[in-house]
Design an enzyme around this catalytic site. Structure first.
Site, PDB file in Angstrom:
ATOM      1  N   GLY A   1      23.526  14.061 -11.366  1.00 24.47           N
ATOM      2  CA  GLY A   1      23.135  13.491 -10.211  1.00 24.47           C
ATOM      3  C   GLY A   1      23.464  13.897  -9.020  1.00 24.47           C
ATOM      4  O   GLY A   1      23.793  13.863  -8.094  1.00 24.47           O
TER       5      GLY A   1
ATOM      6  N   ARG B   1      14.736  15.233 -11.889  1.00 28.41           N
ATOM      7  CA  ARG B   1      13.707  16.421 -12.572  1.00 28.41           C
ATOM      8  C   ARG B   1      14.147  17.735 -10.883  1.00 28.41           C
ATOM      9  O   ARG B   1      14.958  17.855 -10.263  1.00 28.41           O
ATOM     10  CB  ARG B   1      12.199  15.657 -11.548  1.00 28.41           C
TER      11      ARG B   1
ATOM     12  N   TYR C   1      23.412  -3.768  -7.691  1.00 27.85           N
ATOM     13  CA  TYR C   1      24.638  -2.841  -7.883  1.00 27.85           C
ATOM     14  C   TYR C   1      26.251  -3.481  -7.391  1.00 27.85           C
ATOM     15  O   TYR C   1      27.156  -2.598  -8.339  1.00 27.85           O
ATOM     16  CB  TYR C   1      23.560  -2.443  -6.130  1.00 27.85           C
TER      17      TYR C   1
ATOM     18  N   GLN D   1      22.692  12.588  -2.518  1.00 30.34           N
ATOM     19  CA  GLN D   1      23.312  12.527  -0.679  1.00 30.34           C
ATOM     20  C   GLN D   1      24.773  13.077  -1.304  1.00 30.34           C
ATOM     21  O   GLN D   1      25.213  14.129  -0.557  1.00 30.34           O
ATOM     22  CB  GLN D   1      23.358  11.128  -0.288  1.00 30.34           C
TER      23      GLN D   1
END
Length: 312
Positions: free
Chosen positions: A9, A37, A143, A13
Site C-alpha cells: 500500500g 497497480r 472501518y 496517503q
C-alpha cells in the site's frame, strides 16, 4: 546485514511519505514499495517497486522470499468514508491482508510487522475528551470494526505465537504531498488546497466538530520510532493511542485566515458527520510517550505555515 523492508500500500496517503523516509534511512534498494497497480508516481519511479494484491497470500509470500524481507509495513486499507460504501470489500481487504502478514510472521518468514490502527476503533459510547488507552470500544463504522478486530488479532498473534507486531491508532492525518484517501478527517487536507486555489471551502462537517489530528511528518516519525524501539519497550501489542492536536473546522479556518485573510468557509454536513460524531475529540497517549518516548513536533499553527508553504 541491512534490514529489508516491504511496504504494502505504498502509493497511499501514508505509504507515499513512509516509503521516502524509510528509503532515506535504510537505503533505496532495501525498501521495496508495492501496491495494487503501478502508477507513474515518485514512489514507483524512485526505487524498487512491485505490483501486489494485498488479498493474495501467495503474491506476498513470493515477494518476501525473492527480496528476503525482514519487516512488512501493511498500509493497504479501505478508509472510513470509502468503506461505508462497500462494507463487504472493506472487511475483506482490511482483515485478510492482515492475516496474510501475521501468518508469514508466525511461520518465521518475516521478523516484524507494522500495522496501523485508527481512532475509528472508538465509538459513540467512548469517552470523548482525553480518550484513554483502555476504554469502551464500540465502533459504528466498517472501518472501525475492522481495525478493532485487527487489534485483537495482533495481540493474539503476539501472545500465542510470539509475533512481533506493532501498531498505533492514527488520528486524522494531514499532508501536503498526497491527495486525501477517502477518510472522514480529510476535510483538514482539502481545506488548505481550496484556500489557495479558490479562496473558499465548503466543509462536509459542522463548524464545531472537534477531532484529533496529526501532521504527516509526526505520523511518519511515530511509525518509524515504534518500529525501531527495542521489543521490550513495546508493552501494548494491540495498538497505542497517538495524539498531537485537536481542533474544529472553525479553528483551522481561523488559522488559515491569518495567512489568507479573504478565505471563507461554508458548512454543509453530509454522511461523514455521523462518522465524525462517533469519534473522540481528543486522545490521551501517555502510554506511547512513556513506553517509547513518543513526542509530536507540529501544532495547528506550525502545521498551517508548513502546509501553505509547500502547497504554494
Amino acid at each position: 546485514m541491512s534490514t529489508k523492508i516491504l511496504i504494502i500500500g505504498a502509493c497511499g496517503q501514508i505509504g507515499t511519505e513512509l516509503t521516502h523516509k524509510l528509503r532515506q534511512l535504510y537505503g533505496t534498494d532495501n525498501v521495496i514499495a508495492s501496491d495494487i497497480r503501478k502508477l507513474n508516481t515518485d514512489v514507483v519511479n524512485s526505487g524498487p517497486f512491485e505490483v501486489v494484491n494485498a488479498l493474495d497470500f501467495n503474491q506476498i509470500e513470493h515477494l518476501v522470499e525473492i527480496h528476503q524481507i525482514d519487516e512488512i509495513y501493511l498500509m493497504a486499507a479501505l478508509l472510513s468514508a470509502t468503506a461505508e460504501k462497500n462494507p463487504a470489500f472493506a472487511w475483506d481487504l482490511n482483515m485478510n491482508s492482515l492475516f496474510h502478514v501475521l501468518n508469514l510472521a508466525k511461520a518465521k518468514k518475516i521478523k516484524k510487522i507494522f500495522w496501523p490502527s485508527s481512532i475509528a476503533v472508538f465509538g459513540p459510547t467512548t469517552p470523548k475528551e482525553n480518550t484513554p488507552q483502555y476504554t469502551i470500544m464500540e465502533p459504528s463504522t466498517v472501518y472501525g470494526i475492522s481495525k478493532q478486530a485487527g487489534e485483537r488479532w495482533c495481540e493474539y498473534y503476539h501472545n500465542i505465537f510470539g509475533v512481533d507486531v506493532r501498531s498505533v491508532r492514527y488520528p486524522g492525518l494531514i499532508s501536503w504531498s498526497s491527495p486525501p484517501g477517502g477518510g472522514t478527517t480529510d476535510y483538514a487536507v482539502d481545506i488548505y488546497h481550496k484556500a489557495l486555489s479558490d479562496g473558499k471551502y465548503e466543509c462536509f462537517l459542522s463548524s464545531e466538530t472537534k477531532m484529533p489530528m496529526m501532521y504527516m511528518d509526526d505520523a511518519i516519525a511515530a511509525t518509524i520510532q515504534i518500529m525501531q524501539a527495542p521489543a521490550e519497550q513495546i508493552k501494548i501489542r494491540s495498538a497505542y493511542n497517538l495524539a498531537a492536536m485537536s481542533f474544529t473546522p472553525t479553528e483551522i479556518a481561523a488559522e488559515i485566515k491569518k495567512h489568507i485573510p479573504e478565505f471563507s468557509v461554508t458548512y454543509k454536513p453530509d454522511f461523514r458527520q455521523k462518522i465524525a460524531d462517533s469519534w473522540p475529540a481528543s486522545i490521551d497517549d501517555a502510554d506511547a510517550r512513556k513506553d517509547w518516548n513518543w513526542k509530536h513536533e507540529f501544532d495547528l499553527e506550525s502545521m498551517t505555515v508548513d502546509m501553505l508553504e509547500h502547497l504554494k
